[in-house]
Structure formats: C-alpha cells, structure tokens
Design a protein around this motif. Structure first.
Motif, PDB file in Angstrom:
ATOM      1  N   GLY A 276      46.536  51.939  30.726  1.00 58.54           N
ATOM      2  CA  GLY A 276      45.255  51.622  30.116  1.00 58.54           C
ATOM      3  C   GLY A 276      45.067  50.121  30.022  1.00 58.54           C
ATOM      4  N   GLY A 277      43.890  49.633  30.397  1.00 54.87           N
ATOM      5  CA  GLY A 277      43.602  48.205  30.358  1.00 54.87           C
ATOM      6  C   GLY A 277      42.999  47.789  29.026  1.00 54.87           C
ATOM      7  N   VAL A 278      43.502  46.703  28.464  1.00 52.35           N
ATOM      8  CA  VAL A 278      42.970  46.172  27.207  1.00 52.35           C
ATOM      9  C   VAL A 278      41.676  45.414  27.508  1.00 52.35           C
TER      10      VAL A 278
ATOM     11  N   ARG B 255      44.397  28.879  35.195  1.00 47.45           N
ATOM     12  CA  ARG B 255      44.934  30.147  35.697  1.00 47.45           C
ATOM     13  C   ARG B 255      43.840  31.090  36.212  1.00 47.45           C
ATOM     14  N   PRO B 256      42.756  31.316  35.454  1.00 43.30           N
ATOM     15  CA  PRO B 256      41.706  32.187  35.984  1.00 43.30           C
ATOM     16  C   PRO B 256      41.104  31.676  37.285  1.00 43.30           C
ATOM     17  N   LEU B 257      41.048  30.366  37.446  1.00 44.88           N
ATOM     18  CA  LEU B 257      40.485  29.812  38.679  1.00 44.88           C
ATOM     19  C   LEU B 257      41.403  30.055  39.868  1.00 44.88           C
TER      20      LEU B 257
ATOM     21  N   GLY C 282      40.984  49.508  50.627  1.00 45.56           N
ATOM     22  CA  GLY C 282      41.405  48.112  50.719  1.00 45.56           C
ATOM     23  C   GLY C 282      40.282  47.112  50.835  1.00 45.56           C
ATOM     24  N   SER C 283      39.035  47.568  50.888  1.00 51.29           N
ATOM     25  CA  SER C 283      37.921  46.631  51.035  1.00 51.29           C
ATOM     26  C   SER C 283      37.597  45.920  49.724  1.00 51.29           C
ATOM     27  N   LEU C 284      38.045  46.489  48.603  1.00 48.05           N
ATOM     28  CA  LEU C 284      37.879  45.843  47.297  1.00 48.05           C
ATOM     29  C   LEU C 284      39.272  45.512  46.774  1.00 48.05           C
ATOM     30  N   HIS C 285      39.600  44.217  46.823  1.00 50.63           N
ATOM     31  CA  HIS C 285      40.940  43.737  46.480  1.00 50.63           C
ATOM     32  C   HIS C 285      40.982  43.404  44.996  1.00 50.63           C
ATOM     33  N   THR C 286      41.723  44.194  44.206  1.00 54.27           N
ATOM     34  CA  THR C 286      41.693  44.034  42.751  1.00 54.27           C
ATOM     35  C   THR C 286      43.065  43.864  42.113  1.00 54.27           C
ATOM     36  N   ALA C 287      44.134  44.301  42.770  1.00 51.07           N
ATOM     37  CA  ALA C 287      45.452  44.369  42.136  1.00 51.07           C
ATOM     38  C   ALA C 287      45.895  43.069  41.456  1.00 51.07           C
ATOM     39  N   PRO C 288      45.604  41.868  42.022  1.00 49.73           N
ATOM     40  CA  PRO C 288      46.077  40.637  41.372  1.00 49.73           C
ATOM     41  C   PRO C 288      45.487  40.387  39.989  1.00 49.73           C
ATOM     42  N   VAL C 289      44.433  41.110  39.621  1.00 48.64           N
ATOM     43  CA  VAL C 289      43.821  40.910  38.305  1.00 48.64           C
ATOM     44  C   VAL C 289      44.788  41.325  37.194  1.00 48.64           C
ATOM     45  N   ILE C 290      45.666  42.284  37.473  1.00 47.80           N
ATOM     46  CA  ILE C 290      46.652  42.717  36.478  1.00 47.80           C
ATOM     47  C   ILE C 290      47.727  41.639  36.346  1.00 47.80           C
ATOM     48  N   SER C 291      47.915  41.142  35.133  1.00 45.31           N
ATOM     49  CA  SER C 291      48.901  40.080  34.912  1.00 45.31           C
ATOM     50  C   SER C 291      50.104  40.535  34.102  1.00 45.31           C
ATOM     51  N   HIS C 292      49.919  41.503  33.193  1.00 50.48           N
ATOM     52  CA  HIS C 292      50.999  41.939  32.310  1.00 50.48           C
ATOM     53  C   HIS C 292      50.871  43.435  32.045  1.00 50.48           C
TER      54      HIS C 292
ATOM     55  N   ALA D  38      43.308  33.685  27.165  1.00 53.15           N
ATOM     56  CA  ALA D  38      42.687  33.672  28.501  1.00 53.15           C
ATOM     57  C   ALA D  38      43.335  32.654  29.428  1.00 53.15           C
ATOM     58  N   SER D  39      44.019  31.672  28.860  1.00 51.73           N
ATOM     59  CA  SER D  39      44.644  30.657  29.702  1.00 51.73           C
ATOM     60  C   SER D  39      45.935  31.149  30.326  1.00 51.73           C
ATOM     61  N   ALA D  40      46.478  32.277  29.828  1.00 48.16           N
ATOM     62  CA  ALA D  40      47.788  32.729  30.287  1.00 48.16           C
ATOM     63  C   ALA D  40      47.808  34.159  30.809  1.00 48.16           C
TER      64      ALA D  40
END
Length: 347
Positions: free
Chosen positions: A45-47, A215-217, A310-320, A337-339
């Motif tokens: 589940g995403g926060v 980091r978000p950039l 694979g046309s919508l690349h999303t996996a890197p959005v998950i950080s923790h 948000a900075s980390a």
C-alpha cells in the motif's frame, strides 16, 4: 451460479487513525462478505498525502475524523476469496483495487464523469460518517467490481502505484493535446513524477520540471523530464501547458507566470485551504485556459495495461518500503519530500 462456503472468523491487522497524532496498528475480525464482495489479501500500500494529513491533522480539508478509520487507498494484492456470486477475479488472481465507488445514478455518472459523483464513497476517506475504511490492512473486503486483475508483466509491488498513476493520467488528459508541446510540471513529488511519466508516454516534446529539492528532480529526469529547475521556473519559459501538482500558491504562481499567451493550466495539487491567492490578471490578459483535475475513473484499467506493457515507466517512483509494524517510521519518511518518493507499507 452462487458459490457457498463456510469460513472461520479471520483476524487481521490494520492501520487505524483515531485522531491527529494517534495512529495505531489494531487487530480486527474480518466481516462476512456479501455475495458480490471478494476478500483481498493486501500485499502493498502506498502512503498518500491524504493519509499523512489524517495522521498529522486529523483531517483533510473539510473531511474531519469523527471516529477511528482504517487508512489507505493505493493498494494491491491477491484475491484470497472470490465473490460468492461468481463475479470478479478468481481466487489467487493478482489485483489492484479501485478506491472509488460512485453512486451510478447521478448526472455525473450518467455523463461518464464518475470521478465527480458527489455520492462517491472512497477508501480511507472521512468525508462521510460513518467513515469509509481504507485498505491498509492484511485483509480487505471489497465489491468485486472494484478489482482490476493485473496483466502479465506487472508485479504486485509496482501495481501499488496504479492508483496515483491514474490520478496523473487523468490530469494529463485534462491538459488536452500534449504531443510535441512544451509542458511545465510544478512539483515533482510522487504525483508530479508520475505526471512526467505519463507525459513522456503521451509524446510531449519538452517536459520541464520545477521543484524545491534535488532528489525529486533527479527522479523526474529518470522518468523523462528533458529539463529540471531547482526553485521557480523562469517566467520566459512560454510553456504551452503547465500542470501544478504542488497545491501551493507559490507553485500555481510559477505555473501561471511560465505559460505562453493562450496556454493551458491544469490544477492538480490540492491546497491546504480552498482560498488561495491567484494571478487572475495574468490569466485574463494572457487568455489562459484553467482546468481542474480530480481523481480518476475508468483510467485505472488503461494505466494497468500501460504499466504492464512497459510504455508507462513508474517503478523508480517507489523509494522505500516498511512493514506494517513500522508504519510510524514510514509516515515520517514519507513526509520528507527531500529524501523520499512513494513510500510503501508491506502487509
């Protein structure tokens, strides 16, 4: 054919907000599903920002906690028990959950704009009382029609992003034609980052992203941004489209100032209070088109398919990711948000 089966009571753990600063992991007993309902074993589940607001303030805007409520609406898992009436995915199917249940009878539902239905119930929302419990739980009973089976190529963990990616998809659709155009995205938090991913898939010519943190950039660049700006975007950018995902007055001002004459502004981020300062003079003299973007409806199925192929690349959005027992730590990390990007809970 209606299936019948006898189940022993099932206990499960859930993350429950009682008031501001009062977040608890509690043991509950699973209720017996109606014939059209399935039981989902939640895996991830995403926060969301709304979860953080309920924890920090006991409210999201006018939606105020008046009793305990299970949080969470960005979830994925497997069907642990299929609907007895035979509807919905079979037992064992990997799924994501559509968090909204519109009324189906109002004018907005009739027009195909179910996301605007004023009678919608939404997982983990205190807009109504009794509140609608969310799905930050080891087990969740849900109308089988709200389940979307995951295609081959989309793992259950990444599918936890399907809900916020659908919010981003809807926002880009509100922007009109973006192929070949210069688009400014203000705010590169998880939603803004997913907007970048959707814009890349839609063929935007230039994707400029502004944020207050490095980091978000970096994440935005990985997802398809062609240029990033730390701080405010330059007013001479002359973007064709600007999408504000910050929800701040300063962010909206940045978006308005960077638009060309005749450009289009999409307001996606929700401000802390409804009344915010706004550059209405520039909107008038530049003849800008301003549109809102709220949630989504049918887009979830399209998003799941795009994530799978694979046309919508999303996996890197998950950080923790943290286990349910470390929910307090997960929320603290998600607030920074900075980390962090998208922070997941594992069930």
């Amino acid at each position: 054919m209606t299936r019948t089966r006898t189940e022993h009571p099932v206990e499960y753990r859930a993350l429950v907000a009682h008031a501001a600063g009062d977040l608890r992991v509690e043991t509950r007993t699973l209720r017996e599903p109606a014939p059209h309902e399935a039981v989902v074993a939640i895996a991830h589940g995403g926060v969301c920002g709304s979860d953080l607001h309920y924890d920090a303030h006991g409210a999201v805007g006018e939606s105020v906690l008046r009793g305990p409520m299970v949080l969470g609406h960005e979830v994925s898992g497997h069907v642990a028990r299929a609907a007895a009436d035979g509807s919905g995915p079979a037992e064992g199917t990997p799924v994501t959950v559509h968090p909204a249940t519109p009324c189906g009878t109002c004018r907005f539902c009739a027009e195909g704009r179910q996301n605007l239905c004023p009678h919608t119930s939404y997982l983990g929302s205190a807009a109504r009382f009794p509140h609608t419990d969310g799905a930050f739980a080891e087990r969740h009973v849900v109308d089988a029609s709200r389940l979307v089976a995951l295609p081959e190529g989309l793992d259950v963990r990444t599918a936890a992003l399907a809900e916020p990616a659908s919010v981003a998809w809807h926002a880009v659709s509100r922007a009109g034609e973006v192929a070949g155009r210069r688009v400014l995205v203000v705010g590169a938090g998880p939603i803004g980052a997913l907007v970048v991913a959707v814009l890349r898939r839609a063929g935007a010519g230039e994707i400029v992203v502004s944020d207050l943190h490095e980091r978000p950039l970096r994440l935005a660049t990985e997802l398809g941004a062609t240029r990033t700006v730390l701080g405010n975007a330059p007013e001479d950018l002359e973007a064709d489209v600007a999408i504000d995902s910050s929800g701040s007055a300063a962010g909206v001002s940045t978006a308005v100032g960077a638009l060309r004459r005749g450009g289009r502004l999409v307001l996606l981020g929700l401000p802390p209070t409804p009344e915010q300062p706004f550059l209405s003079g520039l909107v008038a003299t530049r003849e800008l088109t301003v549109t809102g973007s709220f949630r989504f409806h049918a887009e979830l199925t399209e998003v799941v398919a795009a994530m799978a192929d694979g046309s919508l690349h999303t996996a890197p959005v998950i950080s923790h990711e943290f286990p349910l027992s470390e929910a307090a730590t997960a929320f603290a990390v998600a607030r920074d948000a900075s980390a962090s990007g998208k922070v997941l809970l594992g069930f």
